[in-house]
Design a protein around this motif. Structure first.
Motif, PDB file in Angstrom:
ATOM      1  N   TYR A 164       0.821  -1.210   0.000  1.00 52.38           N
ATOM      2  CA  TYR A 164       0.000   0.000   0.000  1.00 52.38           C
ATOM      3  C   TYR A 164       0.860   1.268   0.000  1.00 52.38           C
ATOM      4  O   TYR A 164       0.418   2.322  -0.459  1.00 52.38           O
ATOM      5  CB  TYR A 164      -0.988  -0.008   1.177  1.00 52.38           C
ATOM      6  CG  TYR A 164      -2.118  -0.993   0.974  1.00 52.38           C
ATOM      7  CD1 TYR A 164      -3.089  -0.772   0.005  1.00 52.38           C
ATOM      8  CD2 TYR A 164      -2.203  -2.162   1.729  1.00 52.38           C
ATOM      9  CE1 TYR A 164      -4.123  -1.674  -0.211  1.00 52.38           C
ATOM     10  CE2 TYR A 164      -3.227  -3.080   1.528  1.00 52.38           C
ATOM     11  CZ  TYR A 164      -4.194  -2.831   0.557  1.00 52.38           C
ATOM     12  OH  TYR A 164      -5.202  -3.729   0.343  1.00 52.38           O
ATOM     13  N   VAL A 200       4.419  -3.327  19.158  1.00 49.64           N
ATOM     14  CA  VAL A 200       3.597  -2.562  20.100  1.00 49.64           C
ATOM     15  C   VAL A 200       2.118  -2.921  19.960  1.00 49.64           C
ATOM     16  O   VAL A 200       1.400  -3.075  20.949  1.00 49.64           O
ATOM     17  CB  VAL A 200       3.783  -1.038  19.884  1.00 49.64           C
ATOM     18  CG1 VAL A 200       2.900  -0.235  20.832  1.00 49.64           C
ATOM     19  CG2 VAL A 200       5.249  -0.665  20.061  1.00 49.64           C
ATOM     20  N   THR A 201       1.660  -3.063  18.715  1.00 49.41           N
ATOM     21  CA  THR A 201       0.223  -3.294  18.498  1.00 49.41           C
ATOM     22  C   THR A 201      -0.148  -4.774  18.564  1.00 49.41           C
ATOM     23  O   THR A 201      -1.311  -5.118  18.734  1.00 49.41           O
ATOM     24  CB  THR A 201      -0.222  -2.778  17.106  1.00 49.41           C
ATOM     25  OG1 THR A 201       0.558  -3.460  16.094  1.00 49.41           O
ATOM     26  CG2 THR A 201       0.006  -1.286  16.981  1.00 49.41           C
ATOM     27  N   GLY A 202       0.854  -5.646  18.412  1.00 46.12           N
ATOM     28  CA  GLY A 202       0.559  -7.077  18.380  1.00 46.12           C
ATOM     29  C   GLY A 202       0.052  -7.525  17.020  1.00 46.12           C
ATOM     30  O   GLY A 202      -0.359  -8.678  16.854  1.00 46.12           O
ATOM     31  N   ILE A 248       6.589   5.249  16.292  1.00 45.12           N
ATOM     32  CA  ILE A 248       5.735   4.712  17.355  1.00 45.12           C
ATOM     33  C   ILE A 248       5.334   5.803  18.339  1.00 45.12           C
ATOM     34  O   ILE A 248       4.170   5.914  18.729  1.00 45.12           O
ATOM     35  CB  ILE A 248       6.459   3.554  18.069  1.00 45.12           C
ATOM     36  CG1 ILE A 248       6.588   2.375  17.100  1.00 45.12           C
ATOM     37  CG2 ILE A 248       5.723   3.144  19.340  1.00 45.12           C
ATOM     38  CD1 ILE A 248       7.594   1.340  17.524  1.00 45.12           C
ATOM     39  N   GLY A 252       2.488   7.638  17.186  1.00 43.01           N
ATOM     40  CA  GLY A 252       1.238   6.905  16.969  1.00 43.01           C
ATOM     41  C   GLY A 252       1.120   6.226  15.613  1.00 43.01           C
ATOM     42  O   GLY A 252       0.043   5.803  15.223  1.00 43.01           O
ATOM     43  N   PHE A 283       1.182   3.278  13.277  1.00 44.52           N
ATOM     44  CA  PHE A 283       1.080   1.831  13.487  1.00 44.52           C
ATOM     45  C   PHE A 283       0.908   1.059  12.186  1.00 44.52           C
ATOM     46  O   PHE A 283       0.774  -0.160  12.196  1.00 44.52           O
ATOM     47  CB  PHE A 283      -0.099   1.509  14.415  1.00 44.52           C
ATOM     48  CG  PHE A 283      -1.387   2.106  13.930  1.00 44.52           C
ATOM     49  CD1 PHE A 283      -2.133   1.481  12.948  1.00 44.52           C
ATOM     50  CD2 PHE A 283      -1.845   3.321  14.425  1.00 44.52           C
ATOM     51  CE1 PHE A 283      -3.311   2.043  12.476  1.00 44.52           C
ATOM     52  CE2 PHE A 283      -3.029   3.893  13.959  1.00 44.52           C
ATOM     53  CZ  PHE A 283      -3.757   3.245  12.989  1.00 44.52           C
ATOM     54  N   GLU A 329      -1.931  16.524  11.355  1.00 45.73           N
ATOM     55  CA  GLU A 329      -3.132  15.690  11.344  1.00 45.73           C
ATOM     56  C   GLU A 329      -2.796  14.302  10.778  1.00 45.73           C
ATOM     57  O   GLU A 329      -2.266  14.193   9.671  1.00 45.73           O
ATOM     58  CB  GLU A 329      -4.219  16.374  10.504  1.00 45.73           C
ATOM     59  CG  GLU A 329      -5.575  15.724  10.555  1.00 45.73           C
ATOM     60  CD  GLU A 329      -6.281  15.849  11.911  1.00 45.73           C
ATOM     61  OE1 GLU A 329      -5.888  16.707  12.737  1.00 45.73           O
ATOM     62  OE2 GLU A 329      -7.213  15.062  12.146  1.00 45.73           O
ATOM     63  N   PRO A 330      -3.111  13.233  11.521  1.00 45.93           N
ATOM     64  CA  PRO A 330      -2.736  11.884  11.077  1.00 45.93           C
ATOM     65  C   PRO A 330      -3.785  11.255  10.146  1.00 45.93           C
ATOM     66  O   PRO A 330      -4.987  11.379  10.366  1.00 45.93           O
ATOM     67  CB  PRO A 330      -2.675  11.100  12.396  1.00 45.93           C
ATOM     68  CG  PRO A 330      -3.687  11.763  13.274  1.00 45.93           C
ATOM     69  CD  PRO A 330      -3.746  13.224  12.850  1.00 45.93           C
ATOM     70  N   PHE A 331      -3.302  10.574   9.142  1.00 43.91           N
ATOM     71  CA  PHE A 331      -4.170   9.831   8.214  1.00 43.91           C
ATOM     72  C   PHE A 331      -3.523   8.480   7.940  1.00 43.91           C
ATOM     73  O   PHE A 331      -2.392   8.419   7.459  1.00 43.91           O
ATOM     74  CB  PHE A 331      -4.339  10.579   6.888  1.00 43.91           C
ATOM     75  CG  PHE A 331      -5.049  11.888   7.012  1.00 43.91           C
ATOM     76  CD1 PHE A 331      -6.434  11.962   6.902  1.00 43.91           C
ATOM     77  CD2 PHE A 331      -4.340  13.058   7.262  1.00 43.91           C
ATOM     78  CE1 PHE A 331      -7.090  13.178   7.024  1.00 43.91           C
ATOM     79  CE2 PHE A 331      -4.990  14.281   7.389  1.00 43.91           C
ATOM     80  CZ  PHE A 331      -6.373  14.341   7.266  1.00 43.91           C
ATOM     81  N   TRP A 332      -4.234   7.412   8.219  1.00 42.77           N
ATOM     82  CA  TRP A 332      -3.694   6.076   8.010  1.00 42.77           C
ATOM     83  C   TRP A 332      -4.287   5.456   6.747  1.00 42.77           C
ATOM     84  O   TRP A 332      -5.503   5.398   6.610  1.00 42.77           O
ATOM     85  CB  TRP A 332      -4.024   5.172   9.203  1.00 42.77           C
ATOM     86  CG  TRP A 332      -3.712   3.727   8.970  1.00 42.77           C
ATOM     87  CD1 TRP A 332      -2.603   3.211   8.357  1.00 42.77           C
ATOM     88  CD2 TRP A 332      -4.512   2.600   9.338  1.00 42.77           C
ATOM     89  NE1 TRP A 332      -2.662   1.836   8.343  1.00 42.77           N
ATOM     90  CE2 TRP A 332      -3.823   1.425   8.933  1.00 42.77           C
ATOM     91  CE3 TRP A 332      -5.756   2.456   9.985  1.00 42.77           C
ATOM     92  CZ2 TRP A 332      -4.325   0.141   9.148  1.00 42.77           C
ATOM     93  CZ3 TRP A 332      -6.249   1.178  10.208  1.00 42.77           C
ATOM     94  CH2 TRP A 332      -5.541   0.036   9.791  1.00 42.77           C
ATOM     95  N   TRP A 382      -3.574   4.133   2.375  1.00 43.75           N
ATOM     96  CA  TRP A 382      -3.650   4.595   1.001  1.00 43.75           C
ATOM     97  C   TRP A 382      -4.993   5.243   0.707  1.00 43.75           C
ATOM     98  O   TRP A 382      -5.088   6.281   0.053  1.00 43.75           O
ATOM     99  CB  TRP A 382      -3.442   3.392   0.062  1.00 43.75           C
ATOM    100  CG  TRP A 382      -3.860   3.660  -1.345  1.00 43.75           C
ATOM    101  CD1 TRP A 382      -3.097   4.245  -2.314  1.00 43.75           C
ATOM    102  CD2 TRP A 382      -5.138   3.385  -1.936  1.00 43.75           C
ATOM    103  NE1 TRP A 382      -3.821   4.352  -3.472  1.00 43.75           N
ATOM    104  CE2 TRP A 382      -5.075   3.827  -3.269  1.00 43.75           C
ATOM    105  CE3 TRP A 382      -6.323   2.804  -1.475  1.00 43.75           C
ATOM    106  CZ2 TRP A 382      -6.149   3.700  -4.140  1.00 43.75           C
ATOM    107  CZ3 TRP A 382      -7.400   2.688  -2.337  1.00 43.75           C
ATOM    108  CH2 TRP A 382      -7.298   3.136  -3.659  1.00 43.75           C
ATOM    109  N   ASP A 383      -6.061   4.629   1.230  1.00 47.43           N
ATOM    110  CA  ASP A 383      -7.415   5.068   0.878  1.00 47.43           C
ATOM    111  C   ASP A 383      -7.805   6.384   1.539  1.00 47.43           C
ATOM    112  O   ASP A 383      -8.886   6.906   1.289  1.00 47.43           O
ATOM    113  CB  ASP A 383      -8.464   3.989   1.174  1.00 47.43           C
ATOM    114  CG  ASP A 383      -8.028   2.981   2.216  1.00 47.43           C
ATOM    115  OD1 ASP A 383      -7.161   3.320   3.042  1.00 47.43           O
ATOM    116  OD2 ASP A 383      -8.560   1.857   2.210  1.00 47.43           O
ATOM    117  N   ARG A 384      -6.910   6.933   2.384  1.00 47.89           N
ATOM    118  CA  ARG A 384      -7.251   8.193   3.030  1.00 47.89           C
ATOM    119  C   ARG A 384      -6.721   9.426   2.302  1.00 47.89           C
ATOM    120  O   ARG A 384      -6.917  10.552   2.751  1.00 47.89           O
ATOM    121  CB  ARG A 384      -6.745   8.178   4.474  1.00 47.89           C
ATOM    122  CG  ARG A 384      -7.602   7.320   5.414  1.00 47.89           C
ATOM    123  CD  ARG A 384      -9.050   7.800   5.376  1.00 47.89           C
ATOM    124  NE  ARG A 384      -9.904   7.045   6.279  1.00 47.89           N
ATOM    125  CZ  ARG A 384     -10.103   7.370   7.550  1.00 47.89           C
ATOM    126  NH1 ARG A 384      -9.517   8.436   8.053  1.00 47.89           N
ATOM    127  NH2 ARG A 384     -10.902   6.642   8.298  1.00 47.89           N
TER     128      ARG A 384
END
Lengths: 204, 204
Positions: A19, A51-53, A169, A172, A174, A184-187, A189-191
């Protein structure tokens, strides 16, 4: 947007992320349209997984099949070649270290190297976890092979690369790709379309 | 699109999924524009997690904080109320069973009940994992409370609900919301625009 060329978008990604490959190409178009500077920030997604498992897409039942189907669909949509390495995902630590070594010399060249690395991985199925392949690719950008090899093995560069994964990390991050547009965070490809809306409307 | 009202979109979701709440509202708009029939398919996301090894958003470090931020951002974007239950996520098995019990009586009413359940959960922070709350809500749709309560506890309905979660996994559904548009899978709230493109262009 005030038209001044001060805006930048941070692009956090792992060189072995499918991605991220599609995201990089979309981001380049997006950045061009709005005169945004891209801050390329490769990191090791595996550090975040600790961290996230979480597990990688390609080793997760159900998600692995969806991702393969989805990548082929996105490749057709974006008219981009896409070939997956037989042993995907590769651990692309040498590529990441080479990137940060290059970035100390030229931020601009580092960006070109990052895109070339993603393309080599996902278009030519080259193993970008292999130091020789990384050195070979880096030599197309005006560096001596020995110079790159020493850079990748430099303890200072290794520490810098590790610090980048830790920074991811701490902020934030992940997943890959993960963007910050003026904080401003965006996670994902689709964002990218939502990020564009955020930029145009100056948030909401 | 041939204009005939034969197309449908399957909407697989967990009643406790924040993205399903936003997805349902977007999907209703999308379905209306194209005269698509929505096939509401609640399932237990926890069943899929057993296969993928994933954990819920709200119990995953880093992702939990992002999701909270993102949900608030989407609520402002879609102009929808959003209040999270103090003990989110609730296990919404009674709501899911009630849905399938209602669906045997009326597919249309079941759709209204599904939306009302998502709204009660995410707008009013009602515990839709609580049987009494589910019975209360269901009684707004023309059923007697005792009748719904018996339905939710009916072994046949329990088996039907379990079979739906198994069907989800068998079809590769690992997240919520998850859509099928004429067989084509799309995962996530953020994929509705791509699904629209797929519909309009009849795939690619």
């Amino acid at each position: 947007m005030d038209g001044q060329d001060e805006h930048c978008v941070e692009f956090w990604f792992d060189f072995a992320s499918g991605y991220a490959y599609f995201g990089a190409h979309d981001l380049l178009n997006f950045a061009k349209r709005y005169s945004l500077r891209i801050v390329w920030r490769p990191f090791m997604l595996g550090s975040a997984f600790k961290v996230t498992g979480a597990t990688g897409l390609s080793s997760t039942p159900l998600k692995a099949e969806y991702a393969k189907h989805d990548w082929a669909r996105l490749a057709r949509l974006q008219n981009l070649p896409f070939t997956l390495h037989d042993e995907h995902p590769r651990i692309t630590l040498p590529a990441m270290r080479a990137f940060y070594w290059i970035e100390r010399r030229s931020v601009e060249v580092a960006g070109h190297f990052a895109l070339a690395t993603l393309n080599a991985y996902f278009q030519d199925a080259r193993d970008m976890g292999d130091l020789d392949a990384v050195v070979e690719l880096g030599s197309n950008f005006g560096f001596q092979k020995d110079q790159i090899r020493r850079g990748v093995n430099d303890p200072e560069i290794k520490a810098l690369a590790r610090a980048k994964s830790e920074e991811a990390i701490a902020r934030g991050v992940f997943g890959s790709p993960f963007f910050f547009l003026e904080g401003e965070p965006f996670w994902g490809w689709d964002r990218i379309p939502l990020m564009e809306k955020w930029l145009v409307e100056e948030g909401w």
